[in-house]
Motif scaffolding. Structure first.
Motif, PDB file in Angstrom:
ATOM      1  N   ARG A  13     -27.863  85.173  30.650  1.00 28.97           N
ATOM      2  CA  ARG A  13     -28.553  84.925  29.378  1.00 28.97           C
ATOM      3  C   ARG A  13     -30.039  85.228  29.560  1.00 28.97           C
ATOM      4  NH1 ARG A  13     -27.818  81.465  24.812  1.00 28.97           N
ATOM      5  NH2 ARG A  13     -25.840  80.714  25.698  1.00 28.97           N
ATOM      6  N   ASN A  15     -33.638  84.667  27.253  1.00 28.04           N
ATOM      7  CA  ASN A  15     -34.306  84.193  26.050  1.00 28.04           C
ATOM      8  C   ASN A  15     -35.807  84.455  26.147  1.00 28.04           C
ATOM      9  OD1 ASN A  15     -31.950  83.093  24.844  1.00 28.04           O
ATOM     10  ND2 ASN A  15     -32.134  81.260  26.098  1.00 28.04           N
ATOM     11  N   TYR A  17     -39.659  83.916  25.901  1.00 28.65           N
ATOM     12  CA  TYR A  17     -40.437  82.699  26.127  1.00 28.65           C
ATOM     13  C   TYR A  17     -41.914  83.077  26.066  1.00 28.65           C
ATOM     14  CZ  TYR A  17     -42.074  78.414  28.450  1.00 28.65           C
ATOM     15  OH  TYR A  17     -42.721  77.240  28.763  1.00 28.65           O
ATOM     16  N   MET A  23     -36.962  83.391  29.795  1.00 31.59           N
ATOM     17  CA  MET A  23     -36.204  82.424  30.585  1.00 31.59           C
ATOM     18  C   MET A  23     -34.837  83.040  30.836  1.00 31.59           C
ATOM     19  SD  MET A  23     -37.836  79.714  31.523  1.00 31.59           S
ATOM     20  CE  MET A  23     -36.384  78.815  32.073  1.00 31.59           C
ATOM     21  N   THR A  25     -30.998  82.933  32.606  1.00 31.81           N
ATOM     22  CA  THR A  25     -29.920  82.184  33.249  1.00 31.81           C
ATOM     23  C   THR A  25     -29.199  83.168  34.151  1.00 31.81           C
ATOM     24  OG1 THR A  25     -29.647  80.699  31.356  1.00 31.81           O
ATOM     25  CG2 THR A  25     -27.828  80.818  32.915  1.00 31.81           C
ATOM     26  N   ARG A  33     -25.304  78.818  39.242  1.00 30.89           N
ATOM     27  CA  ARG A  33     -26.163  79.052  38.077  1.00 30.89           C
ATOM     28  C   ARG A  33     -27.605  78.642  38.366  1.00 30.89           C
ATOM     29  NH1 ARG A  33     -23.930  75.778  34.454  1.00 30.89           N
ATOM     30  NH2 ARG A  33     -25.725  74.391  34.182  1.00 30.89           N
ATOM     31  N   ASP A  35     -31.560  78.711  36.493  1.00 27.82           N
ATOM     32  CA  ASP A  35     -32.470  78.983  35.380  1.00 27.82           C
ATOM     33  C   ASP A  35     -33.819  79.344  35.978  1.00 27.82           C
ATOM     34  OD1 ASP A  35     -30.680  78.435  33.236  1.00 27.82           O
ATOM     35  OD2 ASP A  35     -30.929  76.297  33.608  1.00 27.82           O
ATOM     36  N   LYS A  68     -37.969  74.228  40.425  1.00 27.24           N
ATOM     37  CA  LYS A  68     -37.986  75.214  39.355  1.00 27.24           C
ATOM     38  C   LYS A  68     -38.182  76.608  39.957  1.00 27.24           C
ATOM     39  CE  LYS A  68     -39.699  72.096  35.768  1.00 27.24           C
ATOM     40  NZ  LYS A  68     -40.750  71.859  34.736  1.00 27.24           N
ATOM     41  N   GLU A 101     -21.234  81.259  32.353  1.00 23.13           N
ATOM     42  CA  GLU A 101     -22.312  80.305  32.099  1.00 23.13           C
ATOM     43  C   GLU A 101     -21.766  78.891  31.910  1.00 23.13           C
ATOM     44  OE1 GLU A 101     -26.149  79.587  29.127  1.00 23.13           O
ATOM     45  OE2 GLU A 101     -24.808  81.288  28.788  1.00 23.13           O
ATOM     46  N   PRO A 106     -24.751  74.642  38.877  1.00 27.25           N
ATOM     47  CA  PRO A 106     -25.966  74.883  39.657  1.00 27.25           C
ATOM     48  C   PRO A 106     -25.770  74.448  41.115  1.00 27.25           C
ATOM     49  CG  PRO A 106     -26.454  73.726  37.595  1.00 27.25           C
ATOM     50  CD  PRO A 106     -24.971  73.697  37.769  1.00 27.25           C
TER      51      PRO A 106
END
Length: 237
Positions: A13, A15, A17, A23, A25, A33, A35, A68, A101, A106
């Motif tokens: 994925r 998106n 930002y 962002m 995935t 997984r 992010d 992160k 997904e 994770p």
């Protein structure tokens, strides 16, 4: 303290930002997984531009700070360009990404599912039938998720004489248990899929009837207990 890691991932994925970031995935073979923030990838001329779109399989360099992930570099391995030009293959591939997904966790290694996804995308990108690849993906996925269809014994009573299928029970059933009749070649097709490695998806021979394709889709939705959004679009084709 920041940690630098390099991992082969597929973008599940992407998106937008802020003004120039995305962002992502990601599906990593080693860490499941992930992010991750991809800074500046939407700028014209960015070295990250070609690796920050869905379907892209790339070697990502990442910086991990306080749990992160931030992408620092990427080397694209395959963007599956030809797959995107076939609407049926594109929708089927989108379904695969959505399923991964929802099922990939994770920080959990999942090499088998990673190999399945990449090989199925590769097969369709090289012109393989989306219907055949979807059937292969579904039954291999069931096996990976611990839901391998029972083909030799009744899934309800354990009898060794099977002649029907009961998707809710997870496989074949005997004449005395509830189920639906399916052609013998469908059973052989499922068995062939379960015994074939993911890298051989393009070579496998499977039943070509629409009913086999429909059986795979129904088995998938039963296993996921939801109907993926991308599957709703795929049903129109």
């Amino acid at each position: 303290m920041a940690e630098n890691e390099t991992m082969l991932c597929v973008v599940l994925r992407a998106n937008n930002y802020r003004e120039t970031d995305k962002m992502l995935t990601l599906f990593s073979k080693e860490k499941g997984r992930i992010d991750a923030l991809c800074r500046g990838c939407r700028k014209q001329g960015s070295s990250l531009l070609s690796s920050s779109d869905v379907f892209c399989c790339a070697l990502f360099g990442m910086n991990c700070q306080k749990g992160k992930y931030y992408i620092t570099q990427a080397v694209a391995k395959d963007n599956f360009f030809h797959l995107r030009k076939n609407i049926h293959a594109l929708l089927t591939g989108t379904l695969f990404l959505e399923v991964c997904e929802k099922t990939v966790m994770p920080d959990q290694e999942n090499a088998r599912l990673f190999a399945l996804l990449v090989n199925c995308l590769y097969a369709m990108d090289r012109g393989g039938s989306p219907q055949k690849v979807l059937c292969f993906f579904v039954f291999k996925l069931l096996d990976i998720l611990g839901l391998r269809p029972s083909l030799s014994h009744c899934s309800i009573c354990g009898s060794g004489e099977v002649c029907k299928v009961n998707i809710g029970a997870g496989g074949m059933v005997c004449a005395d248990c509830p189920g639906e009749e399916i052609p013998r070649e469908f059973i052989l097709g499922i068995d062939r899929i379960l015994r074939t490695p993911s890298k051989a998806v393009a070579q496998i021979e499977l039943p070509e009837q629409k009913e086999f394709y429909s059986l795979a889709i129904r088995w998938l939705t039963n296993a996921l207990e939801i109907t993926p959004k991308s599957l709703m679009l795929l049903k129109d084709f």
